[in-house]
Design an enzyme around this catalytic site. Structure first.
Site, PDB file in Angstrom:
ATOM      1  NE  ARG A 278      -2.702   0.909   3.296  1.00  0.00           N
ATOM      2  CZ  ARG A 278      -3.392   0.744   4.461  1.00  0.00           C
ATOM      3  NH1 ARG A 278      -4.756   0.204   4.307  1.00  0.00           N
ATOM      4  NH2 ARG A 278      -3.114   0.845   5.834  1.00  0.00           N
TER       5      ARG A 278
ATOM      6  CB  SER B  81     -12.453  -2.133   2.008  1.00  0.00           C
ATOM      7  OG  SER B  81     -11.107  -2.399   2.004  1.00  0.00           O
TER       8      SER B  81
ATOM      9  CE  LYS C 119      -8.207   3.736   4.752  1.00  0.00           C
ATOM     10  NZ  LYS C 119      -8.888   2.487   3.640  1.00  0.00           N
TER      11      LYS C 119
END
Length: 213
Positions: A42, A111, A140
C-alpha cells in the site's frame, strides 16, 4: 481466481510510515519468515515509477517464499507488475470494473463495512473481503468502525472468505473468535515492531487459535 482461506490467516499490509529507516523489502521478508501468509503493498504518495520499482522488489520477496502478493488500489500497476491480485476500497474503482480489467486470473479483494457492501462486492466478483475497522486504529484514522455483530453478519451473508482489519494485535485478536473470519489483516502489529518475524510468529499462532476456537 478463487482465494485459498489459508492464505488469509495473517495478511500483512505495508505502511512505510512505520519503517524508521529500515528497508521495506527486508521488513516484509522478516514478517513472512514469521508467518505472514499474504502481502499487500500500500503506497498512497509514491511516484508512479518508484512505486513500480518497489512493487517489483516486494513481489520478488513474496515469490521467493510462495506468498501471494497484492497491490492496494492501483489496478493498472497491479496488471503491469503481474501481481497476484489487487485490493480496492469503497472509494476506489468499483469492484465489477476492476474484475473486467484484470480478468479472472487475478485475486480481487474488496473492503466492506456493511452487509450490503459485502454482498455487492461478492456479486461483482470479489474473491475475499476485508472488513473493518474492528478496533480503533492509528494507521487509518478515517476508517469507519465495524461492530463484532456486523462482522459476524457479513461472514454469514457471503460465501467468500472474510478477513478483519483495524487495530488488531496479539492482545485482542481472540475477541474476534466465533465471528466467522478466516484471518486478520494488520499493519502496525507487524511493520511497526522492532522484530517483525517474532511479531508475526506470535500473531499467526494466536490468530490460528482464534479461527479454530
Amino acid at each position: 481466481m478463487k482465494c485459498d482461506k489459508k492464505d488469509l490467516l495473517l495478511y500483512g499490509v505495508t505502511d512505510r510510515a512505520w519503517l524508521r529507516g529500515r528497508d521495506l523489502a527486508d521488513v516484509v521478508e522478516q514478517s513472512i519468515q514469521g508467518g505472514v501468509t499474504m502481502v499487500q503493498l500500500r503506497e498512497k504518495d509514491m511516484d508512479p515509477e518508484a512505486f513500480f520499482e518497489e512493487a517489483k522488489r516486494i513481489q520478488a520477496v513474496c515469490r521467493r517464499h510462495g506468498v501471494p502478493f497484492l497491490i492496494d488500489d492501483d489496478v493498472d500497476l497491479a496488471a503491469r507488475v503481474g501481481a497476484d491480485g489487487v485490493h480496492v476500497g469503497q472509494h476506489d474503482m468499483e469492484a465489477g470494473l476492476v474484475r473486467s480489467k484484470v480478468g479472472e486470473g487475478m485475486l480481487l479483494g474488496v473492503s466492506a463495512q456493511t452487509v450490503e457492501q459485502a454482498l455487492r462486492a461478492q456479486a461483482a466478483g470479489a474473491d475475499y473481503l476485508g472488513v473493518g475497522a474492528v478496533f480503533p486504529t492509528g494507521t487509518k484514522t478515517d476508517a469507519d468502525s465495524v461492530s463484532y455483530d456486523t462482522l459476524k453478519a457479513i461472514c454469514e451473508a457471503v460465501d467468500i472468505p472474510v478477513v478483519a482489519i483495524g487495530g488488531i494485535g496479539p492482545d485482542n485478536v481472540d475477541k474476534l473468535a466465533g465471528s466467522g473470519i478466516c484471518g486478520v489483516a494488520v499493519v502496525s502489529a507487524l511493520y511497526a515492531q522492532d522484530d517483525p518475524c517474532a511479531a508475526a510468529q506470535t500473531l499467526a499462532a494466536r490468530t490460528k487459535a482464534m479461527v479454530e476456537a
